[in-house]
Design an enzyme around this catalytic site. Structure first.
Site, mmCIF file in Angstrom:
data_model
loop_
_atom_site.group_PDB
_atom_site.id
_atom_site.type_symbol
_atom_site.label_atom_id
_atom_site.label_comp_id
_atom_site.label_asym_id
_atom_site.label_seq_id
_atom_site.Cartn_x
_atom_site.Cartn_y
_atom_site.Cartn_z
ATOM 1 N N ASP A 87 1.097 -1.311 -0.198
ATOM 2 C CA ASP A 87 0.021 -0.281 -0.195
ATOM 3 C C ASP A 87 0.947 1.398 -0.353
ATOM 4 O O ASP A 87 0.228 2.383 -0.496
ATOM 5 C CB ASP A 87 -0.834 0.429 1.588
ATOM 6 C CG ASP A 87 -1.809 0.819 1.234
ATOM 7 O OD1 ASP A 87 -2.227 1.066 0.253
ATOM 8 O OD2 ASP A 87 -2.535 1.883 2.174
ATOM 9 N N ASP A 90 2.877 1.757 -3.496
ATOM 10 C CA ASP A 90 2.546 2.119 -5.035
ATOM 11 C C ASP A 90 2.827 3.135 -5.590
ATOM 12 O O ASP A 90 3.014 3.711 -6.175
ATOM 13 C CB ASP A 90 1.299 1.358 -4.698
ATOM 14 C CG ASP A 90 0.427 2.204 -3.999
ATOM 15 O OD1 ASP A 90 0.642 2.582 -2.711
ATOM 16 O OD2 ASP A 90 -1.067 1.192 -3.987
ATOM 17 N N ASP A 108 -5.764 2.860 -7.493
ATOM 18 C CA ASP A 108 -5.140 2.167 -5.334
ATOM 19 C C ASP A 108 -6.297 3.298 -4.098
ATOM 20 O O ASP A 108 -6.769 2.232 -3.363
ATOM 21 C CB ASP A 108 -4.111 4.089 -5.301
ATOM 22 C CG ASP A 108 -3.505 3.313 -3.793
ATOM 23 O OD1 ASP A 108 -2.699 2.731 -3.522
ATOM 24 O OD2 ASP A 108 -3.620 4.520 -2.917
ATOM 25 N N ASP A 112 -7.874 0.225 -2.176
ATOM 26 C CA ASP A 112 -7.959 0.843 -0.485
ATOM 27 C C ASP A 112 -9.612 0.412 0.052
ATOM 28 O O ASP A 112 -9.497 -0.499 0.714
ATOM 29 C CB ASP A 112 -7.734 2.139 -0.950
ATOM 30 C CG ASP A 112 -5.831 2.096 -0.543
ATOM 31 O OD1 ASP A 112 -5.136 0.675 -0.460
ATOM 32 O OD2 ASP A 112 -5.186 3.373 -0.368
#
Length: 229
Positions: A87, A90, A108, A112
């Site tokens: 996480d 990236d 992203d 998430d």
């Protein structure tokens, strides 16, 4: 926006502050940024950031699988750790290599939110009551929705870095799985389960985080819309 940060920025202190509306990183965040800078170089820098985002969600899917299937809560801890690193990587890779773009930020964000749902599924598989799991997941989805809407109407940055951000959620789930693994069949008290306790903690932290975010929005939102809006 992320796409406005030059290559190499964003995973340093000043770049992180730019991306978060001028909020200065804490000592813990500065340490985390140094780790991300170190890991985002070399062969890792050649991996597309979107692949790293999706890999983080897959790690959490695997965490749910090892509990719901063979019932191995101990494996959740390293898988959640891997998801947390991915996480952070990236964004670090995207900014370091100049590949940050709005579509990547969207990927992203979606990854998430899928990851948050999977974290809730892990807690459910560990034995947390469905009602508390829904409350915990709702708290984070509502927080992120309010933040996104505030940004859409002119709020710069993230409004506030709250206690309910994603690292906290990962830590809470990892601690729940670790407690279940270390104390199999044990409970923190009569009528309680470890997964239940940590799910309630997540929900409580989410409430506090929402209060922090609303205060940040109040302080950072423009007083009025620009002419023509």
């Amino acid at each position: 926006m992320v796409s406005d940060i030059p290559a190499g920025r964003g995973c340093d202190d000043a770049g992180w502050s730019d991306l978060h509306g001028g909020v200065q990183p804490s000592r813990v965040v500065r340490g985390w940024l140094r780790i991300m800078r170190a890991l985002s170089g070399g062969p890792v820098s050649r991996i597309p950031p979107d692949v790293l985002s999706l890999a983080g969600a897959l790690a959490l899917a695997a965490a749910w699988g090892v509990v719901a299937g063979p019932g191995w809560p101990a494996l959740v801890v390293p898988l959640v750790l891997v998801a947390g690193v991915l996480d952070g990587l990236d964004g670090a890779v995207a900014l370091r290599t100049g590949r940050a773009r709005p579509l990547g930020a969207l990927v992203d964000s979606v990854a998430d939110r899928i990851g948050d749902l999977l974290l809730g599924a892990v807690l459910l598989a560990l034995g947390a009551p469905l009602g508390w799991v829904l409350a915990a997941v709702t708290s984070v989805l509502l927080l992120e929705y309010v933040r996104a809407r505030a940004q859409a109407v002119g709020m710069p940055g993230v409004g506030a870095v709250t206690v309910a951000e994603r690292p906290t959620r990962l830590i809470v789930v990892a601690m729940a799985a670790g407690a279940v693994a270390v104390f199999p069949g044990g409970t923190p008290g009569p009528g309680w389960q470890w997964a239940s306790v940590f799910t309630i903690v997540w929900t409580a932290v989410g409430v506090v985080g929402m209060a922090q975010l609303l205060n940040g929005i109040r302080r950072s939102m423009p007083v009025s819309f620009p002419p023509g809006r």
